[in-house]
Scaffold this active site. Structure first.
Site, PDB file in Angstrom:
ATOM      1  N   GLU A  88       9.198  -2.164  -1.580  1.00  0.00           N
ATOM      2  CA  GLU A  88      10.405  -1.230  -1.817  1.00  0.00           C
ATOM      3  C   GLU A  88      10.694  -0.448  -2.119  1.00  0.00           C
ATOM      4  O   GLU A  88      12.465  -0.330  -2.455  1.00  0.00           O
ATOM      5  CB  GLU A  88      11.665  -3.188  -1.208  1.00  0.00           C
ATOM      6  CG  GLU A  88      10.756  -3.657   0.237  1.00  0.00           C
ATOM      7  CD  GLU A  88      11.072  -2.912   1.438  1.00  0.00           C
ATOM      8  OE1 GLU A  88      11.646  -2.722   2.264  1.00  0.00           O
ATOM      9  OE2 GLU A  88      10.411  -3.619   2.230  1.00  0.00           O
ATOM     10  N   ASP A  89      10.053   0.134  -2.566  1.00  0.00           N
ATOM     11  CA  ASP A  89      10.674   1.605  -3.174  1.00  0.00           C
ATOM     12  C   ASP A  89      11.377   1.254  -4.757  1.00  0.00           C
ATOM     13  O   ASP A  89      11.622   2.711  -5.078  1.00  0.00           O
ATOM     14  CB  ASP A  89      11.603   2.083  -1.808  1.00  0.00           C
ATOM     15  CG  ASP A  89      11.510   3.200  -1.239  1.00  0.00           C
ATOM     16  OD1 ASP A  89      10.097   3.152  -0.873  1.00  0.00           O
ATOM     17  OD2 ASP A  89      11.630   3.250   0.055  1.00  0.00           O
ATOM     18  N   ALA A  90      11.147   0.661  -5.011  1.00  0.00           N
ATOM     19  CA  ALA A  90      11.140   0.218  -6.625  1.00  0.00           C
ATOM     20  C   ALA A  90      10.073   1.104  -6.962  1.00  0.00           C
ATOM     21  O   ALA A  90       9.118   1.393  -6.278  1.00  0.00           O
ATOM     22  CB  ALA A  90      11.317  -1.025  -6.979  1.00  0.00           C
ATOM     23  N   GLY A  96      14.223   5.381  -5.393  1.00  0.00           N
ATOM     24  CA  GLY A  96      14.112   4.181  -5.729  1.00  0.00           C
ATOM     25  C   GLY A  96      14.433   3.696  -7.315  1.00  0.00           C
ATOM     26  O   GLY A  96      15.525   4.908  -7.831  1.00  0.00           O
ATOM     27  N   ARG A 124       6.553   8.341   5.610  1.00  0.00           N
ATOM     28  CA  ARG A 124       7.489   9.319   5.188  1.00  0.00           C
ATOM     29  C   ARG A 124       6.591  10.484   5.147  1.00  0.00           C
ATOM     30  O   ARG A 124       7.693  11.166   5.682  1.00  0.00           O
ATOM     31  CB  ARG A 124       8.397   9.112   4.022  1.00  0.00           C
ATOM     32  CG  ARG A 124       9.081   7.243   3.575  1.00  0.00           C
ATOM     33  CD  ARG A 124      10.251   7.617   2.453  1.00  0.00           C
ATOM     34  NE  ARG A 124       9.678   6.299   2.244  1.00  0.00           N
ATOM     35  CZ  ARG A 124      10.503   5.208   1.906  1.00  0.00           C
ATOM     36  NH1 ARG A 124      11.016   4.999   2.956  1.00  0.00           N
ATOM     37  NH2 ARG A 124       9.879   4.222   1.066  1.00  0.00           N
TER      38      ARG A 124
END
Lengths: 376, 600
Positions: B217-219, B369, B401
């Site tokens: 999740e974009d971390a 992130g 994206r």
């Protein structure tokens, strides 16, 4: 088979009837007993536990997918279709118990041979409400003589099957103090007796424009449609009482989306079913999945008083016995003031009041009580 | 025949609109009419609109005549020699500003090579379509427009070198990035906007791979070694202000270490950093609650006190301290006077912010992130040549994206770093990807940018080839240190006795209406009661009149203010909010009578 009778107090009538129907003759008594015992077990397991908050669960179950509902309906280009309110606005309309719908609609099923397409167009047109302005070109006002002259569209009249005589009868029965006279292509209304003021005549001229001539009142549009292998008529506007009186109509399947009309004509039980069907239709059309029983519960609440009452502060909520519960919903000042005027007592019997007072709510684990005898 | 509107007001009609508009434009270019004016001929509506009001968005274009731009080599040479400036070109009619209306009548060429005799204007550069922040995104013509928006928004939140005289400024709530760098992959806008004078990011080595779910999740993952060497380190400044206010009666605030008999005296420990003048000394380490400026104020309601009290009126403590959850070092102390001549003290507190889990980072392509894990240098994956990435970015952020520019910048940065040069990544006018790939190959790397990586913990070779390269990363101003919040017990509101709201007031997290409903739905009756116990109170109630009674703690006896002593009084447990509601009813003239009944 007599054994089944013994279970009448343990199972509902509908299940007993089904059992009678489905257990084959000649089944041994021990087998039947086994079947019945298992049925009772299953039935009791399927039942909701006492103290289960079915209302809140229903509200959450309908409300959560409701957030995903699109506000606007999809339209299919090129398909003969009428504009119907769907989605969230329609759900709100039903649950609020509004009497005047945004788009009242009927689906008229027909008896044979009309359902096979016989005279379907004429039948549809005869149902449609026709007003005077639809068959007239022009409304003229002769000020000198105090006379209204209506130029008629004879083609349209022929299409709708309206004769001059019929028309003049229809008009004179609805407006008093005028004599009617037909000439070629026009109808002349002349004021009888004393001279009326010009203002009066002008007002009458405007009034007769919307005068009802023919058809069923309230039906503003008709659309014959083939559904599966039969023809039905879809209408915009609704009038269940008069449509059901027509001999061509199949009274058992014809339906309106106006729940109040159903309640008035067919009774509150039918209205309950109509609410369930209408809400379910919307939810289904949005591709959402809500268990039917949640909707049934809502419909039950709306209809429980014998009248259709919406879930609003004027409807179901106003029936709540607790002052605090009513006040916590909407217009608190009104409820508090009125309660103070008559000295209402709140017995703190339901959930909201107890949350306000920070008491255990009488539901779930808060429902059971320990009863002991105190030694004296 | 066409109608003419001046600033949307009808002024007359004209026989030959095309000729008219052309004439107006001609005159404007010659300098006969102001260059602030735009004309637009709407052929369909037969309307000529002349606009010269303020507030129109306009953009500059090179005028083209017969397929040739009016801007010539001669102009460019003059510009280079500083003989002419931008405004001279406008005066000469070489460049003109068009508004949205006049643009409709034009045919604009993107590049000079596209010019035909029909063209009326030439774009100065395609970059002129974009705003300042957006033109700083390299290779942005490979992206979806939404990502451009996100990318430029992120850049505005980046920490950097915002001003060079920061040391003598008292800015509120600012951050300063330590050792900022200028990007390896640039656009011409970096030069135009003097980006090297206020850079806002750092060039780091990025590997695109997932790592044990710590970058879901974009971390992102950071290298502890890089952080120790200063990656993403920043300072946070917040000034505290105190003023010696003057009050009626010649009384005045006093900036000093408060006396111990002052009303509201905290504790000696809290004042330990103050010097004799009541102000903290520079470079003092301060924690939450510590006093930065000691101050006392004269007592409130002075008039009533003077009459009765014989003792010297006690002053109130009104020191300025560190906020809840904030700490740092006193950085700079300023003692001045304000406009009214009052003594004014400002103390700026500095806090070093080392990247930690939860801090927000982003590339320039809207790929933001938060840090999900900080890995020890030894555990980081490494390449065959021993390069260890500073940051690991999740590949799952790419497909949905479609930020192709992010991927290209990675290769471009790699090429730039290896060949020690800046790469031009200007939108629509960048160094082509093919060229970068060839150069990368000639530098001894795989042309597609992937490399063999080894597991830092086991030393095993990763089966997949990992996409590694250099990118310009930005640290964003949203840091956990400013947001972290928790509470078990804490302050309550005076009126309702419910917990306060908000981080600054050490507030609770509200269990709202809908959350309450979930407890109800589960039938968790007693749990619900317990959760709402925050304003629980026990009050005595008179059984005969049903009004809340009074408990006299001295006599240890309760009595009813209406019925007196001889009445049955029982204690009940209710929420204070309900007691408050009953009081409000009483103030309205409504008699809320409580009828008690045994629960059992």
């Amino acid at each position: 088979m007599n054994m089944i009778d013994q279970y009448e107090d343990k199972l509902p009538k509908s299940i007993i009837a089904k059992l009678r129907e489905n257990i084959p003759k000649g089944t041994s008594d021990s087998k039947i007993k086994q079947i019945l015992e298992n049925t009772v077990k299953e039935y009791n397991e399927a039942r909701v536990e006492a103290g289960e908050c079915v209302g809140v669960i229903s509200a959450e179950s309908i409300g959560e997918p409701g957030t995903q509902m699109t506000l606007n309906t999809f339209h299919f280009a090129g398909v003969a279709e009428m504009n119907v309110t769907m989605g969230l606005p329609r759900i709100i309309e039903i649950l609020d118990g509004r009497e005047n719908l945004q788009t009242p609609m009927m689906e008229i099923y027909l008896k044979k041979p009309y359902s096979e397409g016989k005279n379907i167009r004429d039948l549809a047109l005869s149902i449609k409400e026709t007003t005077l302005k639809e068959i007239a070109f022009e409304f003229l006002l002769n000020m000198a003589q105090g006379v209204i002259e209506i130029k008629l569209n004879s083609e349209k009249m022929k299409e709708l099957g309206i004769t001059d005589v019929f028309l003049s009868k229809a008009i004179s029965s609805q407006i008093k103090g005028y004599s009617t006279r037909t000439t070629k292509d026009s109808l002349i209304l002349m004021s009888k007796g004393k001279e009326e003021s010009l203002n009066e005549i002008y007002r009458n001229k405007e009034k007769i424009k919307d005068m009802y001539i023919k058809g069923v009142k309230g039906i503003s549009q008709v659309l014959p449609v083939k559904r599966l292998d039969e023809y039905i008529i879809i209408t915009a506007g609704s009038n269940l009482v008069e449509i059901l009186q027509l001999p061509e109509v199949d009274k058992e399947r014809t339906i309106t989306n106006n729940i109040f009309e159903i309640a008035n004509v067919l009774g509150v039980e039918a209205a309950r079913q109509a609410i369930i069907n209408e809400v379910f239709k919307v939810i289904e059309s949005q591709g959402l999945n809500v268990d039917m029983r949640h909707i049934m519960l809502v419909a039950d609440i709306i209809c429980s008083s014998g009248l259709v009452k919406g879930i609003t502060r004027y409807g179901v909520v106003s029936e709540k016995s607790s002052v605090l519960a009513r006040a916590s919903f909407e217009t608190p000042i009104k409820h508090i003031i009125n309660a103070a005027l008559v000295g209402e007592v709140d017995y703190l019997n339901s959930v909201v009041e107890n949350v306000m007072l920070n008491q255990p709510i009488p539901a779930g684990t808060g429902l059971p009580n320990l009863v002991t005898k105190v030694k004296k | 025949m066409a109608e003419v509107y001046l600033n949307s007001k009808f002024v007359g009609t004209i026989e030959n609109p095309t000729e008219f508009t052309n004439h107006v434009k001609e005159e404007r270019r010659k300098g006969g009419i102001t260059d602030n004016l735009n004309v637009f001929y709407d052929e369909k509506a037969e309307i000529v609109q002349i606009e010269c009001l303020r507030g129109r968005a306009r953009r500059p274009l090179i005028v083209v005549k017969d397929g040739h731009p009016l801007l010539t080599e001669k102009h460019i040479k003059q510009l280079e020699k500083n003989e002419i400036v931008w405004s001279d070109l406008i005066k000469q009619g070489v460049i003109e500003y068009l508004d949205a209306g006049e643009e409709e009548n034009t045919f604009v060429a993107f590049f000079e090579k596209d010019l035909t005799p029909e063209h009326t204007h030439l774009e100065i550069t395609p970059l002129a379509m974009l705003g300042l922040a957006t033109s700083l995104v390299p290779y942005s013509n490979f992206n979806q427009s939404t990502r451009l928006n996100a990318g430029s928004k992120n850049q505005k939140q980046a920490l950097g070198f915002y001003i060079s005289n920061y040391a003598v400024r008292m800015d509120m709530d600012v951050n300063l990035l330590h050792s900022p760098q200028i990007p390896v992959v640039q656009s011409i806008m970096h030069g135009i906007s003097d980006y090297e004078k206020h850079p806002a990011g750092q060039n780091i080595v990025v590997a695109i791979m997932s790592y044990k779910g710590y970058n879901m999740e974009d971390a992102i993952l950071l290298n502890k070694g890089s952080i120790d060497r200063g990656l993403g380190r920043s300072s946070y400044f917040r000034p505290s202000v105190a003023e010696e206010l003057r009050y009626a009666g010649g009384l005045i605030d006093q900036i000093s270490i408060p006396d111990k008999d002052v009303k509201g005296y905290k504790s000696e420990h809290d004042y330990r950093h103050l010097e004799e003048d009541g102000i903290i000394y520079p470079e003092a380490k301060v924690d939450e609650g510590d006093v930065v400026i000691g101050k006392t104020s004269p007592p409130r309601f002075l008039s009533s006190l003077e009459e009765y009290s014989l003792a010297s009126s006690t002053r109130r403590e009104s020191s300025v301290g560190m906020r809840h959850g904030e700490n740092g070092v006193a950085d700079f102390v300023l003692i001045t006077e304000n406009e009214e001549g009052n003594k004014l003290i400002q103390v700026r507190v500095r806090d070093q912010r080392v990247p930690e889990i939860g801090d927000k980072f982003t590339s320039r392509h809207g790929q933001k992130g938060v840090v999900g894990l900080i890995l020890p240098l030894a555990d980081m994956p490494f390449t065959a040549s021993g390069i260890v990435p500073d940051l690991i970015f999740s590949p799952h952020g790419i497909p949905s994206r479609m930020t192709i520019s992010h991927l290209i910048e990675l290769v471009a940065g790699k090429v730039g770093s290896l060949s020690s040069r800046y790469i031009n990544g200007t939108t629509f006018d960048a160094e082509p990807e093919e060229k970068l790939r060839k150069e990368l190959l000639s530098l001894g790397f795989r042309e597609n940018g992937v490399e063999t990586l080894y597991n830092g913990q086991t030393g095993e070779q990763f089966q997949a080839k990992i996409y590694v390269g250099n990118m310009y990363y930005l640290k964003l101003k949203h840091m956990v240190a400013n947001k972290i919040h928790s509470r078990a017990r804490g302050p309550i509101q005076l009126l309702t006795r419910q917990p306060t709201e908000g981080r600054a007031k050490e507030g609770g997290l509200r269990l709202g209406e809908m959350e309450k409903d979930t407890f109800v739905a589960h039938g968790a009756s007693l749990l619900l009661k317990e959760r709402f116990d925050s304003d629980r109170t026990v009050v005595p109630v008179c059984e005969s009149c049903g009004i809340i009674a009074v408990m006299d703690e001295f006599k240890d006896k309760s009595y009813c203010p209406i019925c007196g002593d001889n009445t049955e009084i029982s204690n009940i447990e209710i929420s204070y909010a309900f007691k408050l509601m009953l009081d409000e009813f009483k103030s309205l003239g409504i008699y809320p009578k409580l009828q008690l009944e045994s629960k059992y």
